[in-house]
Write an enzyme that holds these catalytic residues in place. Sequence first.
Site, PDB file in Angstrom:
ATOM      1  N   TYR A 135       0.821  -1.208   0.000  1.00 50.36           N
ATOM      2  CA  TYR A 135       0.000   0.000   0.000  1.00 50.36           C
ATOM      3  C   TYR A 135       0.858   1.264   0.000  1.00 50.36           C
ATOM      4  O   TYR A 135       0.484   2.285  -0.571  1.00 50.36           O
ATOM      5  CB  TYR A 135      -0.898   0.042   1.236  1.00 50.36           C
ATOM      6  CG  TYR A 135      -2.270  -0.532   1.051  1.00 50.36           C
ATOM      7  CD1 TYR A 135      -2.435  -1.858   0.648  1.00 50.36           C
ATOM      8  CD2 TYR A 135      -3.405   0.234   1.280  1.00 50.36           C
ATOM      9  CE1 TYR A 135      -3.704  -2.394   0.497  1.00 50.36           C
ATOM     10  CE2 TYR A 135      -4.668  -0.297   1.133  1.00 50.36           C
ATOM     11  CZ  TYR A 135      -4.817  -1.610   0.740  1.00 50.36           C
ATOM     12  OH  TYR A 135      -6.071  -2.122   0.591  1.00 50.36           O
ATOM     13  N   LYS A 190       2.598 -15.243   2.901  1.00 50.31           N
ATOM     14  CA  LYS A 190       2.806 -15.904   1.611  1.00 50.31           C
ATOM     15  C   LYS A 190       4.315 -16.166   1.512  1.00 50.31           C
ATOM     16  O   LYS A 190       4.990 -15.769   0.547  1.00 50.31           O
ATOM     17  CB  LYS A 190       2.286 -15.002   0.471  1.00 50.31           C
ATOM     18  CG  LYS A 190       2.215 -15.659  -0.901  1.00 50.31           C
ATOM     19  CD  LYS A 190       1.133 -16.731  -1.029  1.00 50.31           C
ATOM     20  CE  LYS A 190       1.297 -17.478  -2.341  1.00 50.31           C
ATOM     21  NZ  LYS A 190       0.329 -18.601  -2.482  1.00 50.31           N
ATOM     22  N   ASP A 222      -3.666 -17.921   0.624  1.00 47.89           N
ATOM     23  CA  ASP A 222      -4.658 -18.598  -0.233  1.00 47.89           C
ATOM     24  C   ASP A 222      -5.419 -19.646   0.566  1.00 47.89           C
ATOM     25  O   ASP A 222      -6.645 -19.763   0.479  1.00 47.89           O
ATOM     26  CB  ASP A 222      -3.995 -19.189  -1.486  1.00 47.89           C
ATOM     27  CG  ASP A 222      -2.742 -19.993  -1.200  1.00 47.89           C
ATOM     28  OD1 ASP A 222      -2.232 -19.961  -0.052  1.00 47.89           O
ATOM     29  OD2 ASP A 222      -2.257 -20.664  -2.132  1.00 47.89           O
TER      30      ASP A 222
HETATM   31  C1  IPM Z   1     -10.515  -0.573   3.711  1.00 48.73           C
HETATM   32  C2  IPM Z   1     -10.706   0.044   2.360  1.00 48.73           C
HETATM   33  C3  IPM Z   1      -9.517   0.944   2.038  1.00 48.73           C
HETATM   34  C4  IPM Z   1      -8.291   0.046   1.981  1.00 48.73           C
HETATM   35  C5  IPM Z   1      -9.657   1.792   0.764  1.00 48.73           C
HETATM   36  C6  IPM Z   1     -10.882   2.672   0.822  1.00 48.73           C
HETATM   37  C7  IPM Z   1      -8.435   2.629   0.522  1.00 48.73           C
HETATM   38  O1  IPM Z   1     -10.910  -0.936   1.400  1.00 48.73           O
HETATM   39  O2  IPM Z   1     -10.394   0.175   4.705  1.00 48.73           O
HETATM   40  O3  IPM Z   1     -10.500  -1.805   3.809  1.00 48.73           O
HETATM   41  O4  IPM Z   1      -7.977  -0.541   0.935  1.00 48.73           O
HETATM   42  O5  IPM Z   1      -7.620  -0.074   3.009  1.00 48.73           O
END
Ligand code: IPM
Length: 357
Positions: A135, A190, A222
């Site tokens: 992320y 994983k 998985d």
């Molecule tokens: C969550 C959501 C967020 C994420 C999005 C809105 C960025 O899906 O809080 O699970 O991916 O973390």
Amino acid sequence: MKIAVLPGDGIGTEIVAEAVKVLNALDLKFEMETAPVGGAAFDVTGHPLPESTLKLAQSADAILFGAVGDWKYDTLDRPLRPEQAILGLRKAMGLFANFRPAICYEQLTHASSLKPELVSGLDILIIRELTGDIYFGQPRGRRIATDGHFPGAEEAFDTMRYSRPEVERIAHVAFQAARKRSKRVTSVDKSNVLETFQLWKDVMVEIGQQYPDVALDHMYVDNAAMQLVKEPKRFDVVVTGNMFGDILSDEASMLTGSIGMLPSASLNSQNQGLYEPSHGSAPDIAGKGIANPLATILSAAMMLRFSLQQPEAADRIEVAVKKVLSQGLRTGDIYSEGTTKVGTAQMGDAVVKALQG
Ligand code: IPM
Ligand code: MG
């Protein structure tokens, strides 16, 4: 007790209003201040997380968050999209520990897409690392490939990475949470394919040695996805990285009947927290008054417990939610024959009444 209220987009404003109603019905004094976030903030300030909203969030003991996002912003440059508001808050405030409990309320056993006997009594706690992994890993971007299968072609890339201290701190969070429950942790990785998750697993094992009273096991993601629908009750505390946790927590929500029931807490090392439903802004049903406010109301309960040191008030809200479910009140997402369909505000009112009665 200062609460920053950030309703956001879509159903966010409707569900947060109900949670605020419930908080105001407790005999506690809160200082609440509301600010725009997500698309709603973009519309008025040109940015999804304006400086003033971030300042308010940082100065509060806790943040009550609705949801962000709407299709109409999907063509904006990524830094301006509503999702950047929640990602930006997580990052700026260091909210690395995300708690996503998946509890199947007895009254909703039949609303799950799984057989009742598989989910009845289910109580899982997913602990998702929230500020690392693919992320946030750098570098990321688009470029012309110089190697790989198609040199010269356009490509995109993201970087999955975890440092040892990042894994250590989320491991401690998981083991400590397990001590308050049935003392079992499943670490999902994983490691059979990814270096990042080999480090993850190694660190989990090492930190686990400091918690000899907690049983630790490991599962590939998985297989975990499969076991969650095959035999969900085998899990107690599940700890995993940011992306796997995103995916598995949505999957787990379906065990409980509806994602409209799932609260969440995201904490930093100072115990400041952001509390939000695990679901999104649902623009397709926004403004209709039919969204389920219970995930947000239950998030407010988590806020009272984790950031505001008001465990009794948290218990009261949770008991009130069970009571309205026992009364047969259901929003559309958890409705089944023989129950009473209600809207968002009616559900909030019913919880307030249950609190008082
Ligand atoms: C969550 C959501 C967020 C994420 C999005 C809105 C960025 O899906 O809080 O699970 O991916 O973390
Ligand atoms: Mg998600």
